[in-house]
Design a protein around this motif. Structure first.
Motif, PDB file in Angstrom:
ATOM      1  N   LEU A  97       0.805  -1.221   0.000  1.00  0.00           N
ATOM      2  CA  LEU A  97       0.000   0.000   0.000  1.00  0.00           C
ATOM      3  C   LEU A  97       0.836   1.268   0.000  1.00  0.00           C
ATOM      4  O   LEU A  97       0.573   2.198  -0.762  1.00  0.00           O
ATOM      5  CB  LEU A  97      -0.927   0.025   1.219  1.00  0.00           C
ATOM      6  CG  LEU A  97      -2.133  -0.886   1.218  1.00  0.00           C
ATOM      7  CD1 LEU A  97      -2.911  -0.728   2.520  1.00  0.00           C
ATOM      8  CD2 LEU A  97      -3.034  -0.605   0.036  1.00  0.00           C
ATOM      9  N   TRP A  98       1.836   1.326   0.890  1.00  0.00           N
ATOM     10  CA  TRP A  98       2.526   2.589   1.134  1.00  0.00           C
ATOM     11  C   TRP A  98       4.018   2.558   0.827  1.00  0.00           C
ATOM     12  O   TRP A  98       4.687   3.567   0.973  1.00  0.00           O
ATOM     13  CB  TRP A  98       2.323   3.010   2.594  1.00  0.00           C
ATOM     14  CG  TRP A  98       0.878   3.120   2.957  1.00  0.00           C
ATOM     15  CD1 TRP A  98      -0.044   3.960   2.397  1.00  0.00           C
ATOM     16  CD2 TRP A  98       0.188   2.358   3.931  1.00  0.00           C
ATOM     17  NE1 TRP A  98      -1.268   3.762   2.977  1.00  0.00           N
ATOM     18  CE2 TRP A  98      -1.159   2.775   3.932  1.00  0.00           C
ATOM     19  CE3 TRP A  98       0.555   1.360   4.833  1.00  0.00           C
ATOM     20  CZ2 TRP A  98      -2.113   2.244   4.771  1.00  0.00           C
ATOM     21  CZ3 TRP A  98      -0.405   0.824   5.664  1.00  0.00           C
ATOM     22  CH2 TRP A  98      -1.720   1.262   5.630  1.00  0.00           C
ATOM     23  N   GLY A  99       4.562   1.436   0.467  1.00  0.00           N
ATOM     24  CA  GLY A  99       5.970   1.355   0.120  1.00  0.00           C
ATOM     25  C   GLY A  99       6.816   0.742   1.225  1.00  0.00           C
ATOM     26  O   GLY A  99       6.397   0.604   2.375  1.00  0.00           O
ATOM     27  N   LYS A 100       8.029   0.385   0.844  1.00  0.00           N
ATOM     28  CA  LYS A 100       8.955  -0.265   1.757  1.00  0.00           C
ATOM     29  C   LYS A 100       9.313   0.662   2.917  1.00  0.00           C
ATOM     30  O   LYS A 100       9.559   1.844   2.738  1.00  0.00           O
ATOM     31  CB  LYS A 100      10.217  -0.658   0.987  1.00  0.00           C
ATOM     32  CG  LYS A 100      11.177  -1.498   1.756  1.00  0.00           C
ATOM     33  CD  LYS A 100      12.333  -1.932   0.870  1.00  0.00           C
ATOM     34  CE  LYS A 100      13.303  -2.780   1.658  1.00  0.00           C
ATOM     35  NZ  LYS A 100      14.437  -3.189   0.829  1.00  0.00           N
ATOM     36  N   GLY A 101       9.330   0.099   4.119  1.00  0.00           N
ATOM     37  CA  GLY A 101       9.687   0.875   5.302  1.00  0.00           C
ATOM     38  C   GLY A 101       8.569   1.735   5.847  1.00  0.00           C
ATOM     39  O   GLY A 101       8.798   2.589   6.694  1.00  0.00           O
ATOM     40  N   SER A 102       7.361   1.536   5.381  1.00  0.00           N
ATOM     41  CA  SER A 102       6.254   2.381   5.822  1.00  0.00           C
ATOM     42  C   SER A 102       5.610   1.901   7.114  1.00  0.00           C
ATOM     43  O   SER A 102       4.909   2.664   7.767  1.00  0.00           O
ATOM     44  CB  SER A 102       5.191   2.457   4.731  1.00  0.00           C
ATOM     45  OG  SER A 102       4.695   1.158   4.470  1.00  0.00           O
TER      46      SER A 102
END
Length: 118
Positions: A97-102
């Motif tokens: 949904l929001w990207g890596k590390g989110s």
């Protein structure tokens, strides 16, 4: 059945058998030719290794995760699911949904703690 019709039928059956096709043929005189199983196979639906239905785990955690805004915290209860599978699924969905590390996740005694970072 005429001689030519019998020969044509034999050729057709040989071709279908060579192709690996499943067939059931009923001739006008009532003769049946078939290589199909007697009963249709019951399809049970897709299952995951844990024995739960496909999508069942996502249906559990998605209501908690989909509404998260940056810097919000939520705890997703285990409800009988394996903690490592639940944590992995939540992390993968947040990354999607929001990207890596989110997301940051941690397992507690009662559930998976989730903090949306960005």
């Amino acid at each position: 059945m005429k001689k030519l019709q019998k020969r044509s039928m034999t050729i057709a059956l040989n071709i279908m058998t060579a192709l690996g096709a499943t067939y059931t043929i009923t001739l006008p005189d009532g003769t049946k030719h078939s290589n199909a199983p007697e009963e249709p196979v019951n399809y049970q639906g897709r299952k995951v290794k844990d024995g739960r239905s496909y999508g069942e785990l996502a249906a559990h955690y998605r209501p908690f995760i989909d509404a998260l805004k940056p810097s919000e915290f939520v705890e997703v209860p285990f409800n009988g699911y394996d903690p490592s599978n639940l944590r992995s699924a939540i992390s993968a969905w947040g990354c999607h949904l929001w990207g890596k590390g989110s997301l940051l996740t941690a397992a507690s005694k009662t559930g998976i703690e989730v903090l949306r970072v960005k």
